[in-house]
Scaffold this active site. Structure first.
Site, short mmCIF file in Angstrom:
data_model
loop_
_atom_site.label_atom_id
_atom_site.label_comp_id
_atom_site.label_asym_id
_atom_site.label_seq_id
_atom_site.Cartn_x
_atom_site.Cartn_y
_atom_site.Cartn_z
N LYS A 266 0.84 -1.20 0.00
CA LYS A 266 0.00 0.00 0.00
C LYS A 266 0.88 1.25 0.00
O LYS A 266 2.01 1.20 0.47
CB LYS A 266 -0.87 0.02 1.27
CG LYS A 266 -2.02 -0.97 1.27
CD LYS A 266 -2.83 -0.84 2.56
CE LYS A 266 -3.99 -1.83 2.59
NZ LYS A 266 -5.00 -1.61 1.56
N ARG A 340 -10.18 -11.59 2.15
CA ARG A 340 -10.98 -12.69 1.61
C ARG A 340 -10.24 -14.02 1.71
O ARG A 340 -10.86 -15.07 1.79
CB ARG A 340 -11.41 -12.36 0.18
CG ARG A 340 -10.28 -12.15 -0.77
CD ARG A 340 -10.70 -11.43 -2.04
NE ARG A 340 -10.80 -9.98 -1.87
CZ ARG A 340 -11.17 -9.14 -2.81
NH1 ARG A 340 -11.51 -9.58 -4.01
NH2 ARG A 340 -11.24 -7.84 -2.57
N1 BES Z 1 -8.16 -3.72 4.47
C1 BES Z 1 -8.31 -3.37 3.10
C2 BES Z 1 -9.64 -2.66 2.84
C3 BES Z 1 -9.72 -1.23 3.25
C4 BES Z 1 -9.15 -0.24 2.48
C5 BES Z 1 -10.43 -0.87 4.36
C6 BES Z 1 -9.27 1.07 2.84
C7 BES Z 1 -10.56 0.45 4.72
C8 BES Z 1 -9.98 1.43 3.96
C9 BES Z 1 -8.27 -4.62 2.23
O1 BES Z 1 -7.45 -5.63 2.68
C10 BES Z 1 -7.75 -4.19 0.90
O2 BES Z 1 -6.63 -3.79 0.83
N2 BES Z 1 -8.58 -4.29 -0.11
C11 BES Z 1 -8.21 -3.89 -1.42
C12 BES Z 1 -8.75 -4.89 -2.39
C13 BES Z 1 -8.25 -4.72 -3.79
C14 BES Z 1 -6.78 -5.06 -3.85
C15 BES Z 1 -9.04 -5.60 -4.71
C16 BES Z 1 -8.81 -2.51 -1.67
O3 BES Z 1 -9.93 -2.26 -1.26
O4 BES Z 1 -8.11 -1.69 -2.24
MN MN Z 2 -5.43 -5.42 2.02
#
Ligand code: BES
Ligand code: MN
Ligand code: ZN
Length: 503
Positions: A266, A340
């Site tokens: 990230k 997931r």
């Molecule tokens: N924990 C995050 C989701 C999240 C992102 C929660 C921002 C709250 C604020 C999750 O693990 C994630 O990173 N999801 C990705 C999925 C994507 C790679 C398909 C996302 O939402 O960007």
């Molecule tokens: Mn994530």
């Protein structure tokens, strides 16, 4: 903090030894409040009549050392028509108006408030007085110690009051664990917290480590954990409130104690907020804490897969194919779609309980934050009645959600050339495609998924965990206990009957 419910007139409440008194004033209070001769009632009526307090919900008038009033500080606050939502807003405003004061003992006069409003008032007092102190060397812990809630008829609102206190306790536990930084809330520490809950009556806890999880074949969960030097934990909580043979509700909470994204790293800004990525797990712990207080006649299982998502020489890489506990293979196209991967194995594990309902709770997608913001959680379900029950629980508990679709067309993008499925689809409808992924692991069971990415915490000035959706989950479980009791009733008279419990 200790809450006590008492039948009190305003005159009696004013005579209590306390540091502050909050007087809730609904639009009908002027006519119905008892004791026409009592000076405090006259004062409040006068202030309202003279328009020295506005009529908007949450408007406050503060007074200092009123004659005949024991508590030094008094906050009169408008509650409009007196709904739960209005009471929450009003109590929050009054608590803020009184803040800065060393209020150790508080009297809250709710008069003729309805049951739901009493519960909302209790929760708002708890919520506004909570202080995070765990990792601050100088911070003062919560000052407020004792709250007396005065109502016209304590017996009429006792049950709602008890539920409000239990929810407040559960919300607080969830907030506390979610707020703790990743190095103070590791998977091992979460398991310790669960073990503490396991000592409460009706509860039991089992914690599995890497060896047991490997033996179960949870290849997707293990793949996420393998980049971290913190060992994973799989927590199994059980609350038994009904016959052993009675099918449980199974709650599954995402417990990523820190989500760096893994190799699909990230960006740096706001990455610290990914310590909240165990908000689902925290809400399951909080819900169990509340269950222990209320002891409803229902069996509930809580499953928490918990680990860190880290980049490392041993971390799972984009393109790696892993085998889930279900036997289905997954191409990990993006290591940041890790939630997931840990949930799918927990959902497979859940099947052994033959659940009456299987509900997972997860800070799953940024896409859900874009879709619904911080107001409503995303609700996905493969059964209409389950969706309806959760929706209604959210409305009643002031912890709302909104149903999202699960059309099969949304699963198209999950197709993979090298495995049974990929772990991500395209950019479109990201919250839905994540839910479609999970759906592949629930068999024929009644299943719902709550995406709480937008509601589990707040950013900005009031940064911190919210404890959501503990209120929704608890309301749902209490209602489910009522539905179960109706099903078990021997006579056919039950048809069309409603549960007697008041809210
Ligand atoms: N924990 C995050 C989701 C999240 C992102 C929660 C921002 C709250 C604020 C999750 O693990 C994630 O990173 N999801 C990705 C999925 C994507 C790679 C398909 C996302 O939402 O960007
Ligand atoms: Mn994530
Ligand atoms: Zn995550």
């Amino acid at each position: 903090m200790d809450f006590e419910l008492k039948t009190l007139t305003l005159h009696q409440a004013a005579g209590l030894a306390a540091d502050a008194l909050i007087l809730l004033w609904s639009d009908r209070a002027g006519q119905t409040s008892a004791g026409p001769g009592d000076p405090l009632t006259l004062w409040a009526r006068g202030a309202v009549a003279d328009k020295d307090i506005e009529s908007a919900v949450g408007s406050c008038l503060l007074a200092h050392r009123l004659p005949g009033v024991q508590p030094r500080r008094l906050a009169l606050v408008r509650t409009g028509e007196g709904s739960g939502a209005s009471i929450r807003k009003a109590v929050t405003a009054a608590m803020k108006a009184l803040a800065g004061d060393a209020v150790k003992r508080l009297v809250l006069v709710a008069g003729d408030a309805e049951a739901a409003a009493v519960s909302a008032a209790v929760q708002a007092v708890a919520e506004t007085s909570y202080r995070y102190v765990a990792t601050k060397s100088q911070a003062k812990p919560r000052v407020l110690q004792k709250v007396v809630v005065g109502v016209a008829d304590a017996a009429a609102v006792r049950q709602a009051f008890d539920q409000g206190v239990a929810v407040a306790h559960g919300v607080e536990l969830a907030r506390e664990w979610a707020n703790r930084p990743g190095n103070h809330a590791t998977p091992t520490m979460l398991a310790q917290a669960a073990r503490q809950l396991g000592k409460l009556p009706g509860m039991s806890v089992e914690v599995l480590g890497p060896k047991e999880v490997a033996k179960l074949g949870m290849g997707a969960f293990m793949a996420v954990a393998q980049g971290s030097s913190e060992p994973l934990r799989f927590i199994v909580l059980k609350y038994q409130g009904a016959a052993k043979s009675s099918a449980p509700v199974v709650l599954v909470g995402k417990g990523i104690t820190f989500d760096t994204g893994g190799i699909s790293l990230k960006p740096a800004p706001e990455m610290d907020e990914m310590k909240f990525d165990m908000g689902g797990a925290a809400s399951v712990l909080g819900t169990f804490a509340a269950l222990a207080k209320l002891r409803p006649a229902l069996n509930v299982v809580g499953l928490i897969p918990t680990c860190e998502n880290m980049p490392d020489g041993r971390a799972v890489k984009p393109g790696d194919v892993v085998t889930s506990m279900s036997g289905q293979t997954i191409e990990v196209l993006n290591t940041d779609a890790e939630g997931r991967l840990i949930l799918c194995d927990a959902l497979t594990y859940a099947q052994r309980f033959k659940p009456r309902a299987l509900i997972d709770v997860a800070t799953l997608t940024g896409a859900c934050v874009i879709a619904l913001g911080g107001v409503r959680a995303g609700l996905f379900a493969n059964r209409d009645d389950l969706a309806q029950h959760l929706f209604e629980a959210g409305e009643a508990a002031l912890d709302p959600c909104w149903r999202m679709p699960l059309d099969d067309e949304y699963a198209e993008g999950l197709k993979s050339h090298f495995a049974d499925m990929g772990n991500v689809a395209g950019r479109q409808a990201g919250a839905v495609t994540a839910a479609k992924f999970l759906e592949k692991f629930v068999g024929d069971h009644a299943w719902a998924h709550l995406d709480i990415a937008g509601v589990a915490w707040k950013g900005g000035a009031s940064k911190g965990a919210t404890g959501r959706p503990v209120p929704l989950l608890l309301r749902y479980l209490l209602d489910e206990a009522d539905r179960l009791a109706l099903q078990l009733r021997p006579t056919p008279k039950a048809v069309g009957a409603k549960p007697v419990r008041k809210r």
